[in-house]
Design a protein around this motif. Sequence first.
Motif, PDB file in Angstrom:
ATOM      1  N   CYS A  52       0.843  -1.197   0.000  1.00 22.77           N
ATOM      2  CA  CYS A  52       0.000   0.000   0.000  1.00 22.77           C
ATOM      3  C   CYS A  52       0.880   1.250   0.000  1.00 22.77           C
ATOM      4  CB  CYS A  52      -0.863  -0.058   1.248  1.00 22.77           C
ATOM      5  SG  CYS A  52      -1.913   1.365   1.490  1.00 22.77           S
ATOM      6  N   HIS A  54       0.110   3.998   1.359  1.00 20.14           N
ATOM      7  CA  HIS A  54      -0.090   4.804   2.572  1.00 20.14           C
ATOM      8  C   HIS A  54       1.012   4.503   3.579  1.00 20.14           C
ATOM      9  CE1 HIS A  54      -2.403   5.530   6.529  1.00 20.14           C
ATOM     10  NE2 HIS A  54      -2.033   6.709   6.080  1.00 20.14           N
ATOM     11  N   TYR A  55       0.953   3.343   4.232  1.00 15.75           N
ATOM     12  CA  TYR A  55       1.980   2.988   5.219  1.00 15.75           C
ATOM     13  C   TYR A  55       2.534   1.607   4.905  1.00 15.75           C
ATOM     14  CZ  TYR A  55       2.183   6.655   8.803  1.00 15.75           C
ATOM     15  OH  TYR A  55       2.441   7.810   9.500  1.00 15.75           O
ATOM     16  N   HIS A  56       2.587   1.273   3.618  1.00 19.19           N
ATOM     17  CA  HIS A  56       3.277   0.058   3.202  1.00 19.19           C
ATOM     18  C   HIS A  56       2.556  -1.231   3.649  1.00 19.19           C
ATOM     19  CE1 HIS A  56       6.837  -0.916   0.999  1.00 19.19           C
ATOM     20  NE2 HIS A  56       7.145  -1.886   1.823  1.00 19.19           N
ATOM     21  N   GLY A  57       1.245  -1.154   3.914  1.00 21.37           N
ATOM     22  CA  GLY A  57       0.490  -2.352   4.325  1.00 21.37           C
ATOM     23  C   GLY A  57       0.638  -3.461   3.284  1.00 21.37           C
ATOM     24  N   CYS A  71      -6.599  -2.567   1.598  1.00 17.19           N
ATOM     25  CA  CYS A  71      -5.446  -2.726   2.492  1.00 17.19           C
ATOM     26  C   CYS A  71      -5.912  -3.068   3.908  1.00 17.19           C
ATOM     27  CB  CYS A  71      -4.636  -1.432   2.489  1.00 17.19           C
ATOM     28  SG  CYS A  71      -3.257  -1.496   3.641  1.00 17.19           S
ATOM     29  N   LEU A  73      -4.513  -2.482   6.756  1.00 16.95           N
ATOM     30  CA  LEU A  73      -4.153  -1.614   7.884  1.00 16.95           C
ATOM     31  C   LEU A  73      -5.146  -0.473   8.118  1.00 16.95           C
ATOM     32  CD1 LEU A  73      -0.253  -1.430   7.842  1.00 16.95           C
ATOM     33  CD2 LEU A  73      -1.798  -3.116   8.835  1.00 16.95           C
ATOM     34  N   HIS A  74      -5.439   0.294   7.059  1.00 14.53           N
ATOM     35  CA  HIS A  74      -6.356   1.421   7.259  1.00 14.53           C
ATOM     36  C   HIS A  74      -7.384   1.515   6.133  1.00 14.53           C
ATOM     37  CE1 HIS A  74      -2.219   2.451   8.739  1.00 14.53           C
ATOM     38  NE2 HIS A  74      -2.893   2.419   9.865  1.00 14.53           N
ATOM     39  N   HIS A  75      -7.602   0.381   5.451  1.00 15.91           N
ATOM     40  CA  HIS A  75      -8.724   0.222   4.511  1.00 15.91           C
ATOM     41  C   HIS A  75      -8.649   1.058   3.232  1.00 15.91           C
ATOM     42  CE1 HIS A  75     -11.593  -1.810   7.624  1.00 15.91           C
ATOM     43  NE2 HIS A  75     -10.349  -2.188   7.784  1.00 15.91           N
ATOM     44  N   ALA A  76      -7.463   1.440   2.797  1.00 20.73           N
ATOM     45  CA  ALA A  76      -7.368   2.047   1.467  1.00 20.73           C
ATOM     46  C   ALA A  76      -7.825   1.017   0.446  1.00 20.73           C
ATOM     47  CB  ALA A  76      -5.930   2.459   1.171  1.00 20.73           C
ATOM     48  N   PRO A  89      -7.117   5.979   2.968  1.00 22.70           N
ATOM     49  CA  PRO A  89      -6.086   6.997   3.132  1.00 22.70           C
ATOM     50  C   PRO A  89      -4.943   6.969   2.114  1.00 22.70           C
ATOM     51  CG  PRO A  89      -5.717   5.253   4.723  1.00 22.70           C
ATOM     52  CD  PRO A  89      -7.009   4.939   4.028  1.00 22.70           C
TER      53      PRO A  89
END
Length: 514
Positions: A52, A54-57, A71, A73-76, A89
Amino acid sequence: MADSAAEALPDLTAGVAASSVASGGALLGRVGEDEVLLARAGDRFFAVGAHCTHYHGALAEGLVVGDTVRCPLHHACFSLETGEALRAPALDPIACWRVERRGDVVFVREKISEPPPAPHGGSTGSSRHPSSIVIVGGGAAGLAAADMLRRERYEGPIVMISADADPPVDRPNLSKDYLAGEAQDDWIPMWPSDAYAQRKIELLLGSRVSSIDPGGRAVLLENGSRRDFGALLIATGADPVRLPIPGADSAQVLYLRSFADSRAIVERARTAKHVVVVGGSFIGLEVSAALRTRGVAVDIVAPEHVPLERVMGPEVGRFVQSLHAAHGVVFHLGETVTSVAGRTVTLSGGGTLDADFVVMGVGVKPAIAVAERSGLAVDRGITVNEFLETSTPGIFAAGDVARWPDPHSGERIRVEHWVVAERQGQVAARNMLGRREPFDAVPFFWSQHYDVTIRYVGHAERWETVTISGSLDARDASVSFMRGGRTLAVATVSRDRENLQAELELEQTTAPSR
Ligand SMILES: Cc1cc2nc3c(=O)[nH]c(=O)nc-3n(C[C@H](O)[C@H](O)[C@H](O)COP(=O)(O)OP(=O)(O)OC[C@H]3O[C@@H](n4cnc5c(N)ncnc54)[C@H](O)[C@@H]3O)c2cc1C
Ligand code: FES
């Protein structure tokens, strides 16, 4: 990824049996040094970057839904076809590779270099586009809106006016890794400083809008200047609540909303030994965790008997409390602070605590003064319709300020979640360009306490029953909040994919009255 982990993965250029990837499934492999996800939707295969933006999920641990991947981690959410970041995100696309199927074998070929087409068939310079767009607020919603306007090929002028001294920042990080000393200053800005000029976004920092002239289609700034707009987005976020107690405005008491606020706490924490945190909310608890990571002793004073009980129920609340207690945080629950005088913090029970400084985390209130002053409809937030448009056509609101008709709960709700603010900014941007897209995302947020992250999807202000599958103490649980036989929200610990599945199920539900 030029590491041995990537080398151990199957080489997708050598081909894999089509039957080894089920429809709705994905296989993690590699192409050269890149980790690549081979995903399948029906008979169609896609190859995309495995991480991802965003934060590499790890997208392999996420969920394939139709021709998208979400994703964990935070649902992107990304398009498997084009790599586009469809839902915040994440804002930037993932890479795509060409896929070729020969009989029962699927080969991943070269990386596709051309940028994705204009999303949703957006056209440049459409006559429906406003002459100019002003965004009031340089936060989550404002930045995501500006980004989406340019992604949608909007060519008119965009001005972003922010009261913050810093360009838009990754605000959630301010109470987590950055405050704990585990993230560097240069990780915090959302974009590199030259990205605004590159995208022709005029950024006015340290500038506060005082009112809007809806008839004259202009915003008025506190410095006396005026900016005309064709369409306007209000994304002014929320301000920390200040308790009406002696000492609340003294230099001993710090608040946390902006990058500058976080830097100020970091500076004071360098020499501090003991801090009092007022409030058992997410911010108060996250600040406590960050300070404990720095070795600072922390006392939390909060009126509730179990932290987070109102939002997440007593079970999750007690679990979070136990995490903090195990890290040495001392709780003073059922008490409030009645004054701060120098180093002395006085509690409602009559006791006192000694503190190098105090952090107030007693909630926020939506920053609606400008909207209210300008005659827009407000009701504990700025009232918007399903298209995020306010009571004045052409003026939209998004993020912490907006109260919108949520189709899932059937209620008009306002939340304070990063991902919701960004997604609302994105939808408002498209609607400013003439799309009539309802905002119907299921709310999602996360909160981090030491090495435990809680993910929460849905919205439950009131519930009748809580069911827990797994064990919170074992840090492996899914907690459902139910009313009238319906699941309203699900909180998970170490069950990220289950949280994504809950999101998918909640997306299918609408309130019974609708
Ligand atoms: C420390 C911290 C940690 C958080 N952690 C999480 C988390 O882990 N997960 C989560 O889901 N959410 C988290 N949140 C909440 C999340 O950050 C917010 O929901 C989100 O930032 C809201 O976005 P927004 O665009 O509505 O407002 P903001 O991001 O607050 O931006 C508002 C902007 O408006 C500007 N502004 C206000 N008034 C004016 C004016 N009159 N004129 C011009 N500009 C103005 C401000 O200066 C600011 O730039 C956290 C919040 C904080 C403060
Ligand atoms: S890392 Fe993917 S959404 Fe945050």
